[in-house]
Motif scaffolding. Structure first.
Motif, PDB file in Angstrom:
ATOM      1  N   LYS A 157       1.123  -1.045   0.277  1.00  0.00           N
ATOM      2  CA  LYS A 157       0.200   0.105   0.097  1.00  0.00           C
ATOM      3  C   LYS A 157       1.146   1.168  -0.487  1.00  0.00           C
ATOM      4  O   LYS A 157       0.971   2.207  -0.466  1.00  0.00           O
ATOM      5  CB  LYS A 157      -1.107   0.074   1.275  1.00  0.00           C
ATOM      6  CG  LYS A 157      -2.091  -0.792   1.422  1.00  0.00           C
ATOM      7  CD  LYS A 157      -3.280  -1.228   2.370  1.00  0.00           C
ATOM      8  CE  LYS A 157      -4.257  -1.682   1.773  1.00  0.00           C
ATOM      9  NZ  LYS A 157      -4.730  -2.065   3.468  1.00  0.00           N
ATOM     10  N   ALA A 158       2.091   1.610   0.680  1.00  0.00           N
ATOM     11  CA  ALA A 158       3.152   2.369   0.991  1.00  0.00           C
ATOM     12  C   ALA A 158       3.539   2.740  -0.714  1.00  0.00           C
ATOM     13  O   ALA A 158       4.623   3.700  -0.864  1.00  0.00           O
ATOM     14  CB  ALA A 158       3.878   2.292   1.654  1.00  0.00           C
ATOM     15  N   ILE A 159       3.865   1.620  -0.674  1.00  0.00           N
ATOM     16  CA  ILE A 159       4.673   1.161  -2.061  1.00  0.00           C
ATOM     17  C   ILE A 159       3.030   1.947  -3.645  1.00  0.00           C
ATOM     18  O   ILE A 159       4.066   3.286  -4.265  1.00  0.00           O
ATOM     19  CB  ILE A 159       4.609   0.004  -3.206  1.00  0.00           C
ATOM     20  CG1 ILE A 159       6.219  -0.518  -2.136  1.00  0.00           C
ATOM     21  CG2 ILE A 159       4.825   0.150  -4.862  1.00  0.00           C
ATOM     22  CD1 ILE A 159       6.269  -1.599  -2.674  1.00  0.00           C
ATOM     23  N   VAL A 160       2.224   1.577  -3.667  1.00  0.00           N
ATOM     24  CA  VAL A 160       1.104   2.077  -4.418  1.00  0.00           C
ATOM     25  C   VAL A 160       0.823   3.905  -4.037  1.00  0.00           C
ATOM     26  O   VAL A 160       0.893   4.165  -5.257  1.00  0.00           O
ATOM     27  CB  VAL A 160      -0.079   1.151  -4.295  1.00  0.00           C
ATOM     28  CG1 VAL A 160      -0.873   1.748  -5.061  1.00  0.00           C
ATOM     29  CG2 VAL A 160       0.384  -0.135  -5.104  1.00  0.00           C
ATOM     30  N   GLU A 161       1.040   3.540  -3.652  1.00  0.00           N
ATOM     31  CA  GLU A 161       0.729   5.237  -2.657  1.00  0.00           C
ATOM     32  C   GLU A 161       1.702   6.502  -3.097  1.00  0.00           C
ATOM     33  O   GLU A 161       1.295   7.488  -3.603  1.00  0.00           O
ATOM     34  CB  GLU A 161       0.596   6.005  -1.132  1.00  0.00           C
ATOM     35  CG  GLU A 161      -0.597   5.161  -0.394  1.00  0.00           C
ATOM     36  CD  GLU A 161      -0.850   5.473   1.123  1.00  0.00           C
ATOM     37  OE1 GLU A 161      -0.158   6.461   1.599  1.00  0.00           O
ATOM     38  OE2 GLU A 161      -1.220   4.561   1.606  1.00  0.00           O
ATOM     39  N   LYS A 162       3.016   5.605  -3.371  1.00  0.00           N
ATOM     40  CA  LYS A 162       3.401   6.867  -3.820  1.00  0.00           C
ATOM     41  C   LYS A 162       3.543   6.641  -5.462  1.00  0.00           C
ATOM     42  O   LYS A 162       4.622   7.726  -6.536  1.00  0.00           O
ATOM     43  CB  LYS A 162       4.791   6.169  -3.645  1.00  0.00           C
ATOM     44  CG  LYS A 162       5.939   6.371  -2.382  1.00  0.00           C
ATOM     45  CD  LYS A 162       7.107   6.366  -1.570  1.00  0.00           C
ATOM     46  CE  LYS A 162       7.900   6.148  -0.365  1.00  0.00           C
ATOM     47  NZ  LYS A 162       6.796   6.659   0.109  1.00  0.00           N
ATOM     48  N   GLN A 163       3.126   5.598  -6.503  1.00  0.00           N
ATOM     49  CA  GLN A 163       2.959   5.631  -7.764  1.00  0.00           C
ATOM     50  C   GLN A 163       1.500   6.730  -8.461  1.00  0.00           C
ATOM     51  O   GLN A 163       0.605   6.095  -7.257  1.00  0.00           O
ATOM     52  CB  GLN A 163       2.638   3.878  -7.653  1.00  0.00           C
ATOM     53  CG  GLN A 163       4.358   3.894  -8.103  1.00  0.00           C
ATOM     54  CD  GLN A 163       4.324   1.837  -8.724  1.00  0.00           C
ATOM     55  OE1 GLN A 163       2.838   1.791  -8.060  1.00  0.00           O
ATOM     56  NE2 GLN A 163       5.164   1.476  -8.144  1.00  0.00           N
ATOM     57  N   MET A 164       1.547   6.633  -9.248  1.00  0.00           N
ATOM     58  CA  MET A 164       0.821   7.645  -9.696  1.00  0.00           C
ATOM     59  C   MET A 164      -0.211   6.680 -10.157  1.00  0.00           C
ATOM     60  O   MET A 164      -0.605   5.340 -10.247  1.00  0.00           O
ATOM     61  CB  MET A 164       1.260   8.006 -11.578  1.00  0.00           C
ATOM     62  CG  MET A 164      -0.100   8.397 -12.445  1.00  0.00           C
ATOM     63  SD  MET A 164       0.198   9.027 -13.734  1.00  0.00           S
ATOM     64  CE  MET A 164       1.732  10.614 -13.303  1.00  0.00           C
ATOM     65  N   PRO A 165      -1.896   7.592  -9.513  1.00  0.00           N
ATOM     66  CA  PRO A 165      -2.948   6.110  -9.532  1.00  0.00           C
ATOM     67  C   PRO A 165      -3.605   5.592 -10.688  1.00  0.00           C
ATOM     68  O   PRO A 165      -3.013   6.436 -12.346  1.00  0.00           O
ATOM     69  CB  PRO A 165      -4.473   7.512  -9.659  1.00  0.00           C
ATOM     70  CG  PRO A 165      -3.083   8.558  -8.401  1.00  0.00           C
ATOM     71  CD  PRO A 165      -2.029   8.639  -9.020  1.00  0.00           C
ATOM     72  N   GLU A 166      -4.075   4.061 -11.590  1.00  0.00           N
ATOM     73  CA  GLU A 166      -4.176   2.867 -12.327  1.00  0.00           C
ATOM     74  C   GLU A 166      -5.186   4.059 -13.233  1.00  0.00           C
ATOM     75  O   GLU A 166      -4.398   4.177 -14.342  1.00  0.00           O
ATOM     76  CB  GLU A 166      -4.841   2.183 -11.393  1.00  0.00           C
ATOM     77  CG  GLU A 166      -4.677   1.184 -12.652  1.00  0.00           C
ATOM     78  CD  GLU A 166      -2.893   0.172 -12.970  1.00  0.00           C
ATOM     79  OE1 GLU A 166      -3.038  -0.632 -13.367  1.00  0.00           O
ATOM     80  OE2 GLU A 166      -2.389   0.740 -11.805  1.00  0.00           O
ATOM     81  N   ASP A 167      -5.581   4.977 -12.801  1.00  0.00           N
ATOM     82  CA  ASP A 167      -6.546   5.977 -13.496  1.00  0.00           C
ATOM     83  C   ASP A 167      -5.793   6.555 -14.663  1.00  0.00           C
ATOM     84  O   ASP A 167      -6.044   6.705 -16.249  1.00  0.00           O
ATOM     85  CB  ASP A 167      -8.004   6.628 -13.001  1.00  0.00           C
ATOM     86  CG  ASP A 167      -9.097   5.118 -12.478  1.00  0.00           C
ATOM     87  OD1 ASP A 167      -8.462   4.120 -12.586  1.00  0.00           O
ATOM     88  OD2 ASP A 167      -9.987   5.933 -11.365  1.00  0.00           O
ATOM     89  N   GLU A 168      -4.790   7.399 -13.547  1.00  0.00           N
ATOM     90  CA  GLU A 168      -4.408   8.703 -14.604  1.00  0.00           C
ATOM     91  C   GLU A 168      -3.125   7.823 -15.544  1.00  0.00           C
ATOM     92  O   GLU A 168      -2.836   8.492 -16.407  1.00  0.00           O
ATOM     93  CB  GLU A 168      -3.548   9.303 -13.874  1.00  0.00           C
ATOM     94  CG  GLU A 168      -3.607  10.319 -13.897  1.00  0.00           C
ATOM     95  CD  GLU A 168      -2.327  11.386 -12.686  1.00  0.00           C
ATOM     96  OE1 GLU A 168      -1.125  12.724 -13.326  1.00  0.00           O
ATOM     97  OE2 GLU A 168      -2.566  11.962 -11.867  1.00  0.00           O
ATOM     98  N   LYS A 169      -2.511   6.695 -15.239  1.00  0.00           N
ATOM     99  CA  LYS A 169      -1.878   6.189 -16.185  1.00  0.00           C
ATOM    100  C   LYS A 169      -2.124   5.691 -17.417  1.00  0.00           C
ATOM    101  O   LYS A 169      -1.822   5.974 -18.533  1.00  0.00           O
ATOM    102  CB  LYS A 169      -1.356   5.089 -15.422  1.00  0.00           C
ATOM    103  CG  LYS A 169      -0.396   4.902 -14.292  1.00  0.00           C
ATOM    104  CD  LYS A 169       0.604   3.898 -13.914  1.00  0.00           C
ATOM    105  CE  LYS A 169       1.726   3.805 -13.195  1.00  0.00           C
ATOM    106  NZ  LYS A 169       1.474   3.313 -12.095  1.00  0.00           N
TER     107      LYS A 169
END
Length: 199
Positions: A157-169
């Motif tokens: 969850k911490a890693i995902v928070e640092k990545q751009m949201p899936e929808d935006e990608k």
């Protein structure tokens, strides 16, 4: 000789971007894995090593010259400013290394740059197209937990928070490969391979 067409591949952790890249490699397409090259440069690039030592101290490296991942990780993982600083040192060196690599692969019609933080690091800007590999978060977590036994859901969850949201990608992608186990991946890759080979 003209430069090859440059394709970026990105996707959230566990999306299967490395699997997609392996299929492209089987088709004879050179793939530059930005994350593994970054790790390598942190222990082989004299300029980068001296910059990291200057900003984070000599303890950033072990006595044998390897990166002290635990020390550096503890320094940057929960500190946005320090993480941004480390990335600002690493990304330009990776960009130079990638540029040399592209020149070494001029004979190919197209090449691929795989990076987890392609958009976040703005390294998509010099590329011709970007593919986003996508899968539902629950499935991505399941894959990673099965693969990396040392990881926890909280860490993911911490890693995902640092990545751009899936929808935006997905919105920013030129092409999307769906890897949700309901669609076959290989036909999607073959279709893009045919397209890129004809450009």
């Amino acid at each position: 000789m003209a430069k090859p067409f440059q394709i970026g591949i990105t996707g959230g952790i566990g999306s299967g971007k490395s699997t997609v890249c392996k299929i492209f490699q089987h088709l004879g397409v050179p793939v530059y894995d930005a994350d593994s090259h970054a790790k390598k440069l942190m222990t082989t690039d004299g300029i980068l090593i001296s910059q990291i030592k200057k900003e984070f101290g000599d303890l950033s490296y072990n006595s044998d010259g390897t990166l002290n991942r635990i020390y550096l990780g503890n320094n940057v993982f929960h500190n946005e400013e320090k993480l941004a600083l480390l990335n600002s040192l690493v990304h330009p060196r990776v960009a130079i290394d990638y540029s040399h690599w592209v020149n070494e692969n001029k004979q190919h019609t197209y090449v691929i740059k795989e990076a987890a933080l392609l958009f976040e690091a703005n390294s998509h800007k010099g590329l011709d197209r970007v593919i986003v590999v996508t899968a539902p978060e629950a499935l991505r977590f399941k894959r990673v937990l099965a693969r990396d036994l040392h990881r926890t859901v909280e860490q993911l969850k911490a890693i995902v928070e640092k990545q751009m949201p899936e929808d935006e990608k997905r919105e920013r992608a030129d092409h999307i490969i769906v890897n949700d186990e309901s669609m076959l991946v290989i036909p999607q890759v073959l279709e893009l391979h045919a397209l890129f080979s004809s450009l």
